[in-house]
Design an enzyme around this catalytic site. Structure first.
Site, short mmCIF file in Angstrom:
data_model
loop_
_atom_site.label_atom_id
_atom_site.label_comp_id
_atom_site.label_asym_id
_atom_site.label_seq_id
_atom_site.Cartn_x
_atom_site.Cartn_y
_atom_site.Cartn_z
N GLU A 37 -33.84 48.27 54.01
CA GLU A 37 -34.12 48.96 52.30
C GLU A 37 -34.45 47.75 51.85
O GLU A 37 -34.99 46.59 51.93
CB GLU A 37 -32.34 48.69 52.12
CG GLU A 37 -31.61 49.61 51.09
CD GLU A 37 -32.43 50.90 51.42
OE1 GLU A 37 -33.62 51.75 52.11
OE2 GLU A 37 -31.53 51.02 51.97
N GLY A 128 -29.60 61.31 42.03
CA GLY A 128 -29.22 59.60 41.73
C GLY A 128 -28.28 59.15 42.85
O GLY A 128 -27.38 57.92 43.17
N GLU A 166 -45.15 59.42 42.85
CA GLU A 166 -44.06 58.47 42.31
C GLU A 166 -44.38 57.47 41.54
O GLU A 166 -43.61 57.05 40.90
CB GLU A 166 -43.12 58.21 44.11
CG GLU A 166 -41.92 57.92 43.30
CD GLU A 166 -40.73 58.82 43.65
OE1 GLU A 166 -39.41 58.01 43.60
OE2 GLU A 166 -40.80 59.63 44.33
N ASP A 178 -39.11 56.99 52.00
CA ASP A 178 -39.09 58.69 51.17
C ASP A 178 -39.86 59.68 52.07
O ASP A 178 -39.20 60.26 52.39
CB ASP A 178 -38.89 58.30 50.39
CG ASP A 178 -37.73 57.46 49.39
OD1 ASP A 178 -37.40 56.93 50.42
OD2 ASP A 178 -37.43 57.35 48.26
#
Length: 388
Positions: A37, A128, A166, A178
């Site tokens: 992450e 979300g 993005e 992603d």
């Protein structure tokens, strides 16, 4: 609805919105990041997989230079001239599909010379939840335009196009993970991506053979990558790299952390420590999957969550509770996933304990007075493709 129903519905909705049949329907999946992450924009390692929640794009070319976009999640129809599309005029949900057209232009495609298009978007990727509903839109539209405009771009290039859309059209400073997962994913596998070289390998997850499932716990705490928290973490990482005199934190190893502590403030150090140790955890996870199988990665997932909670400070109480409750109910490992500040946690769970994990997490949220989470399983799945 199943995926075939979504495909048929997307085609029917296109006909209803635009008064003509679509040229085809393309789809792209959301993704779960198993581990890694905030390492992507630090040129590090990530290990996401595509999921069986997808976005569908019904697309038809026009005989002019106009682009029109509609969706199931808005009554608005947005119309622009392709030759004039730019981040400055894009706003809201339409920035995702139209941003792809702009980013293709930035990649050398002459938008003024291309046929316009109509596109209708539908999706069952939760918005979300940290499952990358945005990249699913971008990648579905990207492969549709690549085919209909006969561009013949490869998947890594389309991933860079999606990232550019993005970053610039939407305004979210995300990495390339992603879009790579959405475009490159394969069934029961993860995409091991080196975000510096953009080299990728498919890694067998073996969940099915091991009797494991990924449980998603959507906390319903919404997040927005374009807001301050994500950008602030990225700025901290850049400051840490500068303090160490390296191009990116990819160039920093665990052995360098003692020196890092001496040359930066405590907050920046903790941000750096998360990235450095998270890169190590990605490599450890890939090694464990290959040598020992998925039952061996639980503790690594747990350590990743602790690092995101304490060092990177991107968790929220609901995510922490989801992780603790899932582990107590029998999950072998759990962590928040996605950019943080809300969204979802994942729990690697024996199939026979999925119901127990679901029940115990829901009960824990109720006892804490939190909004009821949405809890479901996802299956590692194939990447973007033409459906119709």
């Amino acid at each position: 609805m199943n995926h075939d129903d979504f495909t048929s519905q997307a085609a029917a909705d296109f006909l209803d919105r635009f008064g003509r049949a679509a040229d085809g329907v393309w789809s792209a999946p959301g993704r779960v990041n198993l581990i890694g992450e905030h390492t992507d924009y630090n040129e590090g390692f990530v290990l996401p997989f595509a999921i069986d929640r997808r976005t569908w794009a019904a697309v038809g070319l026009r005989d002019d230079n106009t682009a029109r976009v509609t969706s199931t999640f808005s009554e608005d129809e947005v119309e622009v001239e392709l030759a004039q599309v730019s981040p400055e005029i894009l706003d809201g949900w339409s920035a995702y599909p139209l941003g792809i057209a702009w980013a293709l232009g930035e990649n050398g495609i002459d938008l003024a010379g291309q046929a316009g298009f109509d596109v209708h978007i539908s999706s069952d990727v939760p918005v979300g939840a940290g499952l990358s509903s945005s990249a699913a839109i971008e990648c579905a539209v990207a492969i549709a335009l690549d085919e209909r405009w006969q561009l013949e771009l490869d998947r890594p290039t389309l991933a860079r196009v999606g990232q550019l859309a993005e970053n610039k059209a939407v305004g979210a400073p995300t990495g390339i993970m992603d879009q790579s997962a959405s475009l490159l994913g394969r069934r029961d596998s993860a995409v091991f991506l080196d975000c510096r070289s953009l080299r990728s390998e498919i890694v067998d997850l073996g969940f099915q053979a091991a009797g494991l499932e990924i449980v998603i716990i959507d906390t319903k705490v919404s997040h927005a990558h374009a807001t301050g928290g994500y950008a602030a973490r990225r700025a901290s990482c850049e400051a840490g790299a500068a303090a160490l005199g390296v191009e990116s934190l990819r160039d920093v190893g665990v052995a360098d952390l003692d020196r890092a502590r001496e040359v930066m403030d405590d907050e920046t150090f903790r941000r750096v420590r998360h990235i450095v140790t998270e890169n190590a955890r990605v490599l450890a996870t890939v090694r464990a999957l290959r040598e020992s199988g998925p039952l061996a990665i639980g503790e690594i997932l747990d350590a990743s969550h602790v690092s995101m909670r304490d060092d990177f400070e991107i968790s929220v109480p609901e995510l922490d509770l989801a992780v603790v409750a899932a582990r107590a109910a029998g999950a072998i490992g759990a962590r928040m996933t996605g950019g943080g500040f809300g969204g979802a946690a994942i729990a690697l769970t024996p199939s026979h304990l999925v119901a127990e994990v679901t029940s115990q997490v829901a009960a824990a949220f109720a006892e804490a007075g939190y909004r009821a989470p949405e809890i479901f399983t996802v299956t590692p799945s194939d990447g973007a493709k033409r459906e119709l």
